[in-house]
Design a protein around this motif. Structure first.
Motif, PDB file in Angstrom:
ATOM      1  N   PRO A 256       0.783  -1.241   0.000  1.00  9.12           N
ATOM      2  CA  PRO A 256       0.000   0.000   0.000  1.00  9.12           C
ATOM      3  C   PRO A 256       0.814   1.290   0.000  1.00  9.12           C
ATOM      4  N   VAL A 257       2.096   1.241   0.368  1.00 11.16           N
ATOM      5  CA  VAL A 257       2.886   2.481   0.322  1.00 11.16           C
ATOM      6  C   VAL A 257       2.865   3.027  -1.098  1.00 11.16           C
ATOM      7  N   TYR A 262       0.803   6.890  -5.225  1.00 14.80           N
ATOM      8  CA  TYR A 262       0.391   7.263  -6.581  1.00 14.80           C
ATOM      9  C   TYR A 262      -0.515   8.493  -6.578  1.00 14.80           C
ATOM     10  N   SER A 263      -1.376   8.627  -5.553  1.00 13.66           N
ATOM     11  CA  SER A 263      -2.261   9.800  -5.514  1.00 13.66           C
ATOM     12  C   SER A 263      -1.466  11.070  -5.238  1.00 13.66           C
ATOM     13  N   LEU A 264      -0.477  10.979  -4.351  1.00 14.79           N
ATOM     14  CA  LEU A 264       0.352  12.155  -4.073  1.00 14.79           C
ATOM     15  C   LEU A 264       1.036  12.629  -5.356  1.00 14.79           C
ATOM     16  N   THR A 265       1.438  11.667  -6.157  1.00 17.89           N
ATOM     17  CA  THR A 265       2.102  12.016  -7.418  1.00 17.89           C
ATOM     18  C   THR A 265       1.084  12.526  -8.429  1.00 17.89           C
ATOM     19  N   TYR A 266      -0.019  11.804  -8.563  1.00 21.53           N
ATOM     20  CA  TYR A 266      -0.977  12.167  -9.610  1.00 21.53           C
ATOM     21  C   TYR A 266      -1.612  13.539  -9.341  1.00 21.53           C
ATOM     22  N   ALA A 335      -6.517   4.266  -2.822  1.00 20.31           N
ATOM     23  CA  ALA A 335      -5.483   3.263  -2.499  1.00 20.31           C
ATOM     24  C   ALA A 335      -6.119   1.931  -2.125  1.00 20.31           C
ATOM     25  N   ALA A 336      -7.272   2.014  -1.442  1.00 21.20           N
ATOM     26  CA  ALA A 336      -7.934   0.775  -1.003  1.00 21.20           C
ATOM     27  C   ALA A 336      -8.317  -0.103  -2.193  1.00 21.20           C
ATOM     28  N   LYS A 337      -8.499   0.539  -3.358  1.00 20.42           N
ATOM     29  CA  LYS A 337      -8.884  -0.234  -4.557  1.00 20.42           C
ATOM     30  C   LYS A 337      -7.668  -0.781  -5.294  1.00 20.42           C
ATOM     31  N   PHE A 348      -5.490  -4.513   5.413  1.00 21.66           N
ATOM     32  CA  PHE A 348      -5.214  -3.095   5.665  1.00 21.66           C
ATOM     33  C   PHE A 348      -6.420  -2.320   5.154  1.00 21.66           C
ATOM     34  N   SER A 349      -7.241  -1.827   6.087  1.00 24.01           N
ATOM     35  CA  SER A 349      -8.526  -1.242   5.684  1.00 24.01           C
ATOM     36  C   SER A 349      -8.342   0.180   5.150  1.00 24.01           C
ATOM     37  N   GLU A 350      -9.398   0.672   4.529  1.00 26.34           N
ATOM     38  CA  GLU A 350      -9.373   2.042   4.012  1.00 26.34           C
ATOM     39  C   GLU A 350      -9.132   3.034   5.152  1.00 26.34           C
TER      40      GLU A 350
END
Ligand code: NAP
Ligand code: FE
Length: 363
Positions: A256-257, A262-266, A335-337, A348-350
């Motif tokens: 999950p890291v 990826y969202s921080l980058t996108y 990330a959860a998806k 590792f939950s949302e």
């Protein structure tokens, strides 16, 4: 313990390894497409490739339009370029962006790809030679190509055994003028690969051995990373350490890291390695209660406890980026998806992802 370990890349390492091994380029064909960004024209990599190909009497063309976090449009354009040039093989030079793009171009050059993320990857791809000029992603020894997907607003990977490069040339001399920020960010990416590999459901005796050695080499360079002063040997060690970590994730995948990063980058343009470095300490802290023996093994490999590791990472990262709660909720949901979550050894939950994000970059 039953496991498979697969690493089909021939690794050639050392000073001037490209020039000294022109013969290894010869069997690939008569026409090479060089896939790169802008820096290889200045750091000596492009010049070395030109020299070797000319020496072998091989024709070449350069596609140097690869941007950071390459887009699908760019690799499709590269694929058309490769076709019109009639390339027999690809030589990729650069950081993870050109190296990943080269793999997708190798695919698009040989297969008609409408949607690259859902296209079944057939066997026919151009063979590749990779020359990393950053020490981080390990893309030169992986079968992954990570591309920016504007439809799902994230970074997504395509993966297949035929996307492994045939040869990786590791020469630290190309990194002499690599900016300090890129050096640190890419080193953190490599650290993250080694650590995440040890937290993967696919971790095994071989990948663990590589991860431990990678962490030893990378943290052996910690003083150089802090000072921002590098001898050639430091650059070379960072490159080896990163390649070992690449060999880890080629077999284990990430966790999950990377999924959160990826969202921080996108959405915020945070460089890939920095994003992982921001998240890794809080993620490891959260892992303590779930997979304590694995976290102990990681600390043993790092030669320090988690607070000391967090401090060291912090000192490299500098002031942290800060995000709103709404943004972090959105990133956690995304990330959860991500399939990286299922690749982690425990649930590792949302909500837990959200907590890690808050601890890492919350206001
Ligand atoms: P990068 O985006 O390839 O490069 C970062 C910056 O450094 C660019 O501006 C680049 O310029 C410049 N640069 C590269 N080498 C240089 C040199 N020797 N001297 C001076 N400047 C140089 O960054 P990266 O961190 O290496 O790669 C990140 C990408 O790799 C992300 O897309 C990430 O998702 C992906 N990745 C892939 C894997 C995998 O297994 N395949 C694993 C982790 C990450 P130019 O590009 O213009 O030359
Ligand atoms: Fe990475």
């Amino acid at each position: 313990m039953n496991f498979t370990y697969y690493m089909p890349v021939r690794v050639v390492a050392g000073e001037d390894c490209v020039q000294k091994n022109a013969a290894l380029f010869a069997p690939f064909g008569t026409r090479a497409l060089i896939v790169t960004g802008k820096s290889s024209a200045k750091n000596g990599a492009l010049e070395d490739i030109f020299r070797v190909l000319r020496q072998n009497g091989q024709e070449f063309a350069v596609f140097n339009e690869i941007e950071a976090n390459p887009s699908v449009a760019t690799v499709q354009k590269g694929g058309l370029f490769a076709r019109s040039f009639g390339a027999d093989f690809i030589v990729a030079a650069g950081g993870g962006s050109p190296m990943d793009a080269a793999k997708a171009i190798a695919l698009c050059a040989r297969q008609d790809v409408a949607d690259i993320f859902s296209h079944p990857i057939g066997e026919d791809v151009l063979p590749m030679i990779h020359i990393p000029t950053t020490a981080g992603t390990g893309s030169e020894v992986t079968q992954y190509s990570i591309l920016t997907d504007d439809v799902s607003q994230t970074k997504r990977s395509i993966a297949a055994p035929q996307l492994f490069p045939k040869i990786a040339f590791l020469d630290g001399k190309y990194m002499e003028d690599l900016p300090q920020s890129v050096t640190v960010n890419t080193a953190l990416d490599a650290v993250s690969h080694a650590v995440e590999g040890m937290l993967s459901v696919r971790a095994n005796l071989f990948s663990d051995a590589l991860a431990r050695e990678s962490l030893r080499l990378l943290f052996g360079e910690y003083s150089a990373l802090r000072a921002g002063v590098y001898a050639r040997a430091d650059r070379q060690m960072l490159l080896y350490g990163a390649a070992l970590a690449g060999m880890v994730i080629a077999n284990t995948g990430t966790t999950p890291v990377h999924g959160m990063g990826y969202s921080l980058t996108y959405f915020r343009g945070v460089p890939h390695g920095r994003a992982n470095g921001l998240l890794l300490p809080a993620f490891l802290e959260a892992c303590k209660g779930k997979v304590p023996r694995r976290v102990s093994a990681i600390c043993e490999a790092l030669g320090m406890d988690l607070p000391a590791f967090s401090q060291k990472v912090d000192d490299l990262i500098g002031p942290r980026d800060v995000y709103s709660e709404a943004e972090l909720r959105d990133y956690a949901a995304r990330a959860a998806k991500n399939r990286n979550v299922k690749n982690y050894l425990a649930e590792f939950s949302e909500e837990e992802l959200f907590e890690v994000l808050c601890r890492s970059v919350g206001g």
